[in-house]
Design an enzyme around this catalytic site. Sequence first.
Site, PDB file in Angstrom:
ATOM      1  NE  ARG A   1      -3.564  -2.210   2.805  1.00  0.00           N
ATOM      2  CZ  ARG A   1      -3.309  -3.324   3.484  1.00  0.00           C
ATOM      3  NH1 ARG A   1      -2.126  -3.470   4.076  1.00  0.00           N
ATOM      4  NH2 ARG A   1      -4.215  -4.290   3.579  1.00  0.00           N
TER       5      ARG A   1
ATOM      6  CE  LYS B   1      -6.493  -0.740   4.658  1.00  0.00           C
ATOM      7  NZ  LYS B   1      -7.795  -1.002   3.984  1.00  0.00           N
TER       8      LYS B   1
ATOM      9  CG  HIS C   1      -4.938   0.318  -3.686  1.00  0.00           C
ATOM     10  ND1 HIS C   1      -4.167   0.422  -2.551  1.00  0.00           N
ATOM     11  CD2 HIS C   1      -5.827  -0.677  -3.427  1.00  0.00           C
ATOM     12  CE1 HIS C   1      -4.583  -0.452  -1.647  1.00  0.00           C
ATOM     13  NE2 HIS C   1      -5.575  -1.140  -2.162  1.00  0.00           N
TER      14      HIS C   1
ATOM     15  NE  ARG D   1      -2.928  -3.694  -1.311  1.00  0.00           N
ATOM     16  CZ  ARG D   1      -2.413  -4.475  -0.352  1.00  0.00           C
ATOM     17  NH1 ARG D   1      -1.107  -4.671  -0.300  1.00  0.00           N
ATOM     18  NH2 ARG D   1      -3.194  -5.036   0.540  1.00  0.00           N
TER      19      ARG D   1
ATOM     20  CG  HIS E   1      -6.219  -8.663   1.398  1.00  0.00           C
ATOM     21  ND1 HIS E   1      -6.377  -9.076   0.092  1.00  0.00           N
ATOM     22  CD2 HIS E   1      -6.042  -7.318   1.340  1.00  0.00           C
ATOM     23  CE1 HIS E   1      -6.308  -8.032  -0.713  1.00  0.00           C
ATOM     24  NE2 HIS E   1      -6.101  -6.954   0.026  1.00  0.00           N
TER      25      HIS E   1
ATOM     26  CE1 TYR F   1      -6.597  -6.975  -6.790  1.00  0.00           C
ATOM     27  CE2 TYR F   1      -6.496  -8.134  -4.700  1.00  0.00           C
ATOM     28  CZ  TYR F   1      -6.461  -6.957  -5.426  1.00  0.00           C
ATOM     29  OH  TYR F   1      -6.294  -5.764  -4.779  1.00  0.00           O
TER      30      TYR F   1
END
Length: 301
Positions: free
Chosen positions: A149, A173, A247, A250, A273, A282
């Site tokens: 990110r 995150k 992004h 990514r 994630h 994806y």
Amino acid sequence: MDIHEGTAAYLRHLAEVRRLSAATVRAYRSDLEGLAASCSDVELATVDLENLRAWLWQAVQRGDSRATIARRTAAVRGFFAWATESGVIATDPSLRLVAPKRGKTLPKVASVDTLSAVLDRLASAAGEGDPVALRDHAVLELLYGAAVRVSELCGLDVDDIDRDRRTARVLGKGSKERVVPFGLPALKALDAYLVRGRPALLARGSVDAPLPALFLGARGGRLGPRAVYDLVSRELGPELGAQVGPHALRHSAATHLLDGGADLRAVQEMLGHASLGTTQIYTHVSSERLTASYRLAHPRA
């Protein structure tokens, strides 16, 4: 307690108890501002479903997108769930609040050929020795090569890079740390930047102590997300549109990994994630790309 006091307390809870990042807390604050303005003359304990529906209708009338309204509704539900669990209010008025469903959109993905052309062009510019060009090449190589990110990239320090293992230690995150691999092209770009680019940028700074930051701005401070957005938009905008951001690299890395046969859970771990479902988007991108290629190439498509 009025709604402004309530939302302020909730934002402190997100920052101090749940330890969400400053950027995430700012996003929640932005999402809750409209609710606070709409219900400014109502005590928090007396906010009801009709107040919330009126707030939702204002968003519809403004022309907010379905995705924006859905995101803000989720933030409001989180706020009232916290207020109920904390005993600030007796009942949760948001339980029956229905937001429009998000439209299903697939992430923008650059082709391998497009990214190769962009990175080759940046490598050629970096060969001239300009410190900003050396940095820009290393930034895009690492964004794509490690699928990080933009906040993770800008937060990197020099010591977070392990050259021997070709890995980077990033803070994702929820303050979760993970180690991500990157390839030889990214390592070569980083080496060139660290030897010839970063010292020149560091010399432009006004601070006495050397910054630990890996990527530096044109004035010698830590590189910020805005500069990375501008760089990606300039380089990939012609291919993916003016609104493209970091992004997209990514998204592209994840899609290309799956196209190449990578395991879905390995990609999940690399991306950081929490849910496999987030990574599965994806697989849909890869499937659509396969279908499009089939229709163009197969004689009986």
